[in-house]
Design a protein around this motif. Structure first.
Motif, PDB file in Angstrom:
ATOM      1  N   LEU A 116      46.335  47.221  29.196  1.00 46.28           N
ATOM      2  CA  LEU A 116      46.348  47.454  30.645  1.00 46.28           C
ATOM      3  C   LEU A 116      45.399  46.574  31.466  1.00 46.28           C
ATOM      4  CD1 LEU A 116      46.480  51.357  30.685  1.00 46.28           C
ATOM      5  CD2 LEU A 116      48.330  49.776  31.259  1.00 46.28           C
ATOM      6  N   LEU A 117      44.270  46.189  30.913  1.00 40.18           N
ATOM      7  CA  LEU A 117      43.253  45.510  31.727  1.00 40.18           C
ATOM      8  C   LEU A 117      43.756  44.244  32.421  1.00 40.18           C
ATOM      9  CD1 LEU A 117      39.964  46.035  29.690  1.00 40.18           C
ATOM     10  CD2 LEU A 117      40.581  47.035  31.897  1.00 40.18           C
ATOM     11  N   SER A 118      44.458  43.390  31.704  1.00 43.47           N
ATOM     12  CA  SER A 118      44.946  42.148  32.336  1.00 43.47           C
ATOM     13  C   SER A 118      45.940  42.413  33.463  1.00 43.47           C
ATOM     14  CB  SER A 118      45.554  41.220  31.293  1.00 43.47           C
ATOM     15  OG  SER A 118      44.525  40.667  30.514  1.00 43.47           O
ATOM     16  N   PRO A 119      46.972  43.249  33.258  1.00 41.74           N
ATOM     17  CA  PRO A 119      47.892  43.510  34.374  1.00 41.74           C
ATOM     18  C   PRO A 119      47.203  44.165  35.580  1.00 41.74           C
ATOM     19  CG  PRO A 119      48.830  44.338  32.317  1.00 41.74           C
ATOM     20  CD  PRO A 119      47.442  43.872  32.018  1.00 41.74           C
ATOM     21  N   ILE A 120      46.247  45.048  35.316  1.00 44.02           N
ATOM     22  CA  ILE A 120      45.526  45.690  36.423  1.00 44.02           C
ATOM     23  C   ILE A 120      44.722  44.633  37.178  1.00 44.02           C
ATOM     24  CG2 ILE A 120      43.671  47.287  37.024  1.00 44.02           C
ATOM     25  CD1 ILE A 120      44.577  48.992  34.582  1.00 44.02           C
ATOM     26  N   ARG A 121      43.968  43.836  36.442  1.00 42.26           N
ATOM     27  CA  ARG A 121      43.147  42.800  37.069  1.00 42.26           C
ATOM     28  C   ARG A 121      44.015  41.824  37.859  1.00 42.26           C
ATOM     29  NH1 ARG A 121      41.561  37.996  37.406  1.00 42.26           N
ATOM     30  NH2 ARG A 121      39.426  37.333  37.566  1.00 42.26           N
ATOM     31  N   ASP A 122      45.092  41.358  37.249  1.00 40.26           N
ATOM     32  CA  ASP A 122      45.986  40.404  37.921  1.00 40.26           C
ATOM     33  C   ASP A 122      46.579  41.002  39.191  1.00 40.26           C
ATOM     34  OD1 ASP A 122      45.408  38.691  35.829  1.00 40.26           O
ATOM     35  OD2 ASP A 122      47.366  38.933  34.843  1.00 40.26           O
ATOM     36  N   THR A 123      46.962  42.267  39.135  1.00 38.55           N
ATOM     37  CA  THR A 123      47.543  42.938  40.301  1.00 38.55           C
ATOM     38  C   THR A 123      46.526  43.037  41.425  1.00 38.55           C
ATOM     39  OG1 THR A 123      49.063  44.212  38.918  1.00 38.55           O
ATOM     40  CG2 THR A 123      48.611  45.092  41.119  1.00 38.55           C
ATOM     41  N   ILE A 124      45.306  43.454  41.094  1.00 38.17           N
ATOM     42  CA  ILE A 124      44.265  43.593  42.127  1.00 38.17           C
ATOM     43  C   ILE A 124      43.926  42.236  42.739  1.00 38.17           C
ATOM     44  CG2 ILE A 124      41.849  44.206  42.560  1.00 38.17           C
ATOM     45  CD1 ILE A 124      42.169  46.414  40.407  1.00 38.17           C
ATOM     46  N   VAL A 125      43.688  41.236  41.916  1.00 34.47           N
ATOM     47  CA  VAL A 125      43.314  39.906  42.431  1.00 34.47           C
ATOM     48  C   VAL A 125      44.431  39.337  43.301  1.00 34.47           C
ATOM     49  CG1 VAL A 125      42.827  37.514  41.776  1.00 34.47           C
ATOM     50  CG2 VAL A 125      41.642  39.389  40.619  1.00 34.47           C
ATOM     51  N   ALA A 126      45.679  39.375  42.813  1.00 32.33           N
ATOM     52  CA  ALA A 126      46.799  38.825  43.596  1.00 32.33           C
ATOM     53  C   ALA A 126      46.932  39.550  44.933  1.00 32.33           C
ATOM     54  CB  ALA A 126      48.092  38.920  42.802  1.00 32.33           C
ATOM     55  N   TYR A 127      46.776  40.867  44.908  1.00 27.69           N
ATOM     56  CA  TYR A 127      46.919  41.621  46.156  1.00 27.69           C
ATOM     57  C   TYR A 127      45.791  41.270  47.120  1.00 27.69           C
ATOM     58  CZ  TYR A 127      48.038  45.015  49.592  1.00 27.69           C
ATOM     59  OH  TYR A 127      48.399  45.580  50.786  1.00 27.69           O
ATOM     60  N   LEU A 128      44.560  41.248  46.643  1.00 26.93           N
ATOM     61  CA  LEU A 128      43.430  40.946  47.522  1.00 26.93           C
ATOM     62  C   LEU A 128      43.495  39.521  48.054  1.00 26.93           C
ATOM     63  CD1 LEU A 128      40.504  42.770  45.666  1.00 26.93           C
ATOM     64  CD2 LEU A 128      41.869  43.583  47.613  1.00 26.93           C
ATOM     65  N   GLU A 129      43.966  38.577  47.235  1.00 30.14           N
ATOM     66  CA  GLU A 129      44.108  37.194  47.698  1.00 30.14           C
ATOM     67  C   GLU A 129      45.172  37.059  48.779  1.00 30.14           C
ATOM     68  OE1 GLU A 129      44.665  34.908  44.099  1.00 30.14           O
ATOM     69  OE2 GLU A 129      42.499  34.624  43.860  1.00 30.14           O
ATOM     70  N   SER A 130      46.125  37.975  48.826  1.00 33.80           N
ATOM     71  CA  SER A 130      47.175  37.921  49.851  1.00 33.80           C
ATOM     72  C   SER A 130      46.617  38.181  51.245  1.00 33.80           C
ATOM     73  CB  SER A 130      48.276  38.939  49.545  1.00 33.80           C
ATOM     74  OG  SER A 130      47.847  40.266  49.877  1.00 33.80           O
ATOM     75  N   GLY A 131      45.462  38.847  51.304  1.00 30.90           N
ATOM     76  CA  GLY A 131      44.863  39.147  52.598  1.00 30.90           C
ATOM     77  C   GLY A 131      45.434  40.376  53.276  1.00 30.90           C
ATOM     78  N   ASN A 132      46.418  41.016  52.667  1.00 30.01           N
ATOM     79  CA  ASN A 132      46.988  42.240  53.244  1.00 30.01           C
ATOM     80  C   ASN A 132      46.004  43.396  53.102  1.00 30.01           C
ATOM     81  OD1 ASN A 132      49.491  41.101  53.958  1.00 30.01           O
ATOM     82  ND2 ASN A 132      50.170  41.255  51.838  1.00 30.01           N
ATOM     83  N   PRO A 133      46.056  44.359  54.030  1.00 30.02           N
ATOM     84  CA  PRO A 133      45.128  45.493  53.947  1.00 30.02           C
ATOM     85  C   PRO A 133      45.368  46.307  52.673  1.00 30.02           C
ATOM     86  CG  PRO A 133      46.477  45.616  55.948  1.00 30.02           C
ATOM     87  CD  PRO A 133      46.934  44.431  55.177  1.00 30.02           C
ATOM     88  N   VAL A 134      44.280  46.721  52.039  1.00 29.36           N
ATOM     89  CA  VAL A 134      44.348  47.502  50.814  1.00 29.36           C
ATOM     90  C   VAL A 134      44.810  48.922  51.110  1.00 29.36           C
ATOM     91  CG1 VAL A 134      42.882  48.515  49.018  1.00 29.36           C
ATOM     92  CG2 VAL A 134      42.619  46.125  49.659  1.00 29.36           C
ATOM     93  N   ILE A 135      44.416  49.414  52.269  1.00 32.67           N
ATOM     94  CA  ILE A 135      44.759  50.769  52.692  1.00 32.67           C
ATOM     95  C   ILE A 135      44.817  50.783  54.211  1.00 32.67           C
ATOM     96  CG2 ILE A 135      42.351  51.528  52.723  1.00 32.67           C
ATOM     97  CD1 ILE A 135      43.323  54.238  51.567  1.00 32.67           C
ATOM     98  N   ASN A 136      45.645  51.622  54.744  1.00 32.43           N
ATOM     99  CA  ASN A 136      45.777  51.773  56.190  1.00 32.43           C
ATOM    100  C   ASN A 136      44.491  52.424  56.719  1.00 32.43           C
ATOM    101  OD1 ASN A 136      46.310  52.670  58.777  1.00 32.43           O
ATOM    102  ND2 ASN A 136      48.343  53.460  58.283  1.00 32.43           N
TER     103      ASN A 136
END
Length: 191
Positions: A80-100
């Motif tokens: 799980l660690l790699s997919p979780i890390r990759d998902t978090i990094v890719a999402y944060l790099e997108s610049g989209n809000p993490v939460i409303n």
């Protein structure tokens, strides 16, 4: 447009089924919101949605400066660690809000609506002293209610399934709250 550079570290928690991920950014002022696949507000955090879509993940907590992920007993961190890390990094790099953020403000305001003076004092101690300490382990605690001297609390994130949650509740939180608020006779864990 320049892509954000995200640094992300993972930190074990006292719960063997939870890991706390710390990015080099803050998401909101304070507190946290817990997400599970069946909550009606899951759409308020696209990051939580993406993480919960990973097979084996049951709880995602978005804290003010962390993401705590809890897995099933059967799932393996090695997988799980790699997919979780990759998902978090890719999402944060997108610049989209993490939460409303409006949802977070609403969430906070709803907790204090119709609260008694004792509940407000309990929340203040939780917010100022206890929640920051628990957040260091990837968890959180929420006041569910106060009735006839009994405080009902819900442990969240890494703390919700932690083997030492009873000790945290009884030895730590209960002792601290009783020392400040003599009206408290007992603390119970709410589900």
């Amino acid at each position: 447009m320049t892509k954000k550079h995200i640094q992300l570290s993972a930190s074990p928690t006292p719960n063997p089924n939870a890991v706390k991920f710390l990015p080099n950014m803050h998401f909101f002022e304070s507190g946290s919101v817990e997400f599970q696949a069946d909550v009606d507000y899951l759409s308020e955090s696209p990051l939580a949605q993406q993480l919960l879509a990973i097979d084996g993940i049951t709880i995602v907590m978005i804290g003010f400066n962390f993401v705590s992920v809890t897995k099933t007993q059967e799932a393996e961190w090695e997988v799980l660690l790699s997919p979780i890390r990759d998902t978090i990094v890719a999402y944060l790099e997108s610049g989209n809000p993490v939460i409303n953020r409006a949802f977070v403000d609403e969430w906070r305001a709803k907790k204090n609506a119709n609260a008694s003076d004792i509940e407000i004092k309990i929340r203040q101690i939780l917010d100022d002293e206890i929640r920051p300490a628990i957040a260091m382990d990837g968890g959180d605690v929420e006041l569910v209610g106060f009735d006839n001297g009994v405080v009902s609390l819900r442990l969240q994130g890494a703390c919700s399934t932690c083997p030492s949650s009873t000790m945290t509740l009884k030895m730590g939180i209960e002792n601290r709250l009783k020392s400040e608020i003599p009206e408290i006779t007992d603390i119970v864990q709410s589900v």
